[in-house]
Write a protein that holds these residues in place. Structure first.
Motif: not given
Length: 388
Positions: A42, A44, A82, A84-85, A87
């Motif tokens: 992931q 961010d 994507f 779950h987020d 990545s």
């Protein structure tokens, strides 16, 4: 088949081993091997001390240095999409990812969040600019935000994202954290490899269980976020998996299935390292908060988007892992101007005694973490362990 019974301690050891956290983080900084072992990484945008993707890799190899992961995106070892987020995913997963491009592309086309208000000709013009000029970031376009809401985005950004979810566009590379879009066919090559949706789902479920090791059907489905609960249950029914009754931290038992070779690792696992690890809130080993609580008896809530007055702990709070249990959590942030890692909150877990030895191990890890973030010292701005 009679379920195999697994103690809570053994379940924790297997889980940490599967995620590269059972032994000290002294492995070579083989970024691709780490990501392949995890399944995906992931990413961010928040840089509290370092960004999540860099922290996660450093937690497995403390000779890793910031931003090295992006070279693997640029040279096409990884692609960005994507789960779950947002990545980074190993390229070899692409033949089984066509269903996700189709599914998320359709969802984005329907979703209010992605409605740009641009005419089809205007959207086509955005794509055509990228085709003619090469990779472009959102900064290359100049449509204006029509709202003052915090999360408002300009129309061109919505159009770019809608095409990105569908695979029409793909992430060519990133500079810092700025995403550059290129045509999907130039970055990804052929997306539709002719594999049926069912075959893609089967491959994704097998890959998920191989990495999780022991899981419920829901955990297998949620790993990639690219299949359905029904498909996961159907896959389990048709494949050679081992039923397991896994003991939880609260003495309860949960029914799971295991990869056939996973339990065979147990006799060969080393004892957990006594080193204290500062875990990123987005670490894949702990992103499933319910599973973390079942396995470790550790309740964690990400409070970044909780109003400050309603937070129990803080904005960016790091769990502290020692061996195979969580011993506390702390809030810390880089003060770049002063060149320090400032610790502003500390909360020990109930029943954990913070003597001089444990405090020393935490101080040593904080020093390492500070150096990783380019900081020269650690400052406590709150009451630390052992002060109570």
């Amino acid at each position: 088949m009679t379920p195999t019974r697994l103690t809570n301690r053994d379940a924790r050891r297997l889980w940490l081993a599967a995620h590269g956290l059972l032994t000290p983080p002294t492995r070579k900084p083989d970024v691709m091997r780490i990501i392949r072992d995890l399944g995906f990484l992931q990413i961010d945008t928040i840089r509290n001390v370092v960004r999540a993707q860099d922290h996660i890799l450093w937690s497995r190899s403390q000779t890793y240095r910031e931003d090295r992961v992006w070279r693997h995106l640029a040279n096409r070892d990884l692609f960005e999409h994507f789960t779950h987020d947002a990545s980074l995913i190993p390229r070899e997963v692409l033949p089984d990812w066509h269903r996700q491009f189709v599914r998320l592309g359709a969802r984005a086309a329907r979703g209010e969040w992605y409605q740009s208000g641009l005419a089809q000709a205007e959207i086509a013009a955005i794509r055509n600019r990228i085709e003619q000029e090469g990779p472009l970031s959102t900064h290359a376009f100049d449509t204006k935000v029509e709202s003052r809401e915090m999360w408002a985005r300009p129309p061109h950004k919505k159009a770019l994202d809608q095409m990105w979810y569908a695979g029409t566009l793909a992430t060519s590379h990133r500079e810092g954290f700025v995403k550059f879009y290129d045509l999907g066919e130039r970055v990804l090559g052929r997306i539709d490899h002719g594999r049926s949706e069912a075959a893609q789902a089967d491959a994704l479920h097998a890959a998920a269980l191989a990495r999780i090791g022991i899981a419920s059907p829901g955990e297998i489905y949620r790993f990639w976020g690219a299949t359905s609960p029904a498909e996961a249950r159907d896959w389990i029914a048709r494949h050679d998996v081992v039923p397991v009754d896994m003991a939880c931290a609260d003495a309860g038992v949960v029914s799971c299935v295991a990869d056939p070779g996973h339990l065979e690792r147990l006799p060969h696992l080393p004892e957990p390292s006594s080193r204290i690890r500062i875990i990123n809130p987005f670490d894949p080993a702990f992103r499933d908060r319910a599973r973390t609580e079942r396995l470790f008896g550790f309740h964690y809530r990400n409070e970044m988007f909780v109003p400050q007055a309603k937070r129990i702990h803080g904005y960016y709070v790091y769990p502290l892992l020692e061996g195979d249990r969580f011993v506390g959590r702390l809030e810390a942030k880089a003060d770049k101007a002063a060149g320090i890692l400032a610790v502003s909150g500390f909360w020990p877990e109930p029943g954990v005694r913070w003597g001089a030895g444990r405090r020393g191990r935490l101080d040593a890890e904080l020093d390492r973490f500070a150096r990783f973030g380019g900081l020269s010292a650690v400052t406590w701005r709150c009451e630390g362990p052992g002060a109570r």
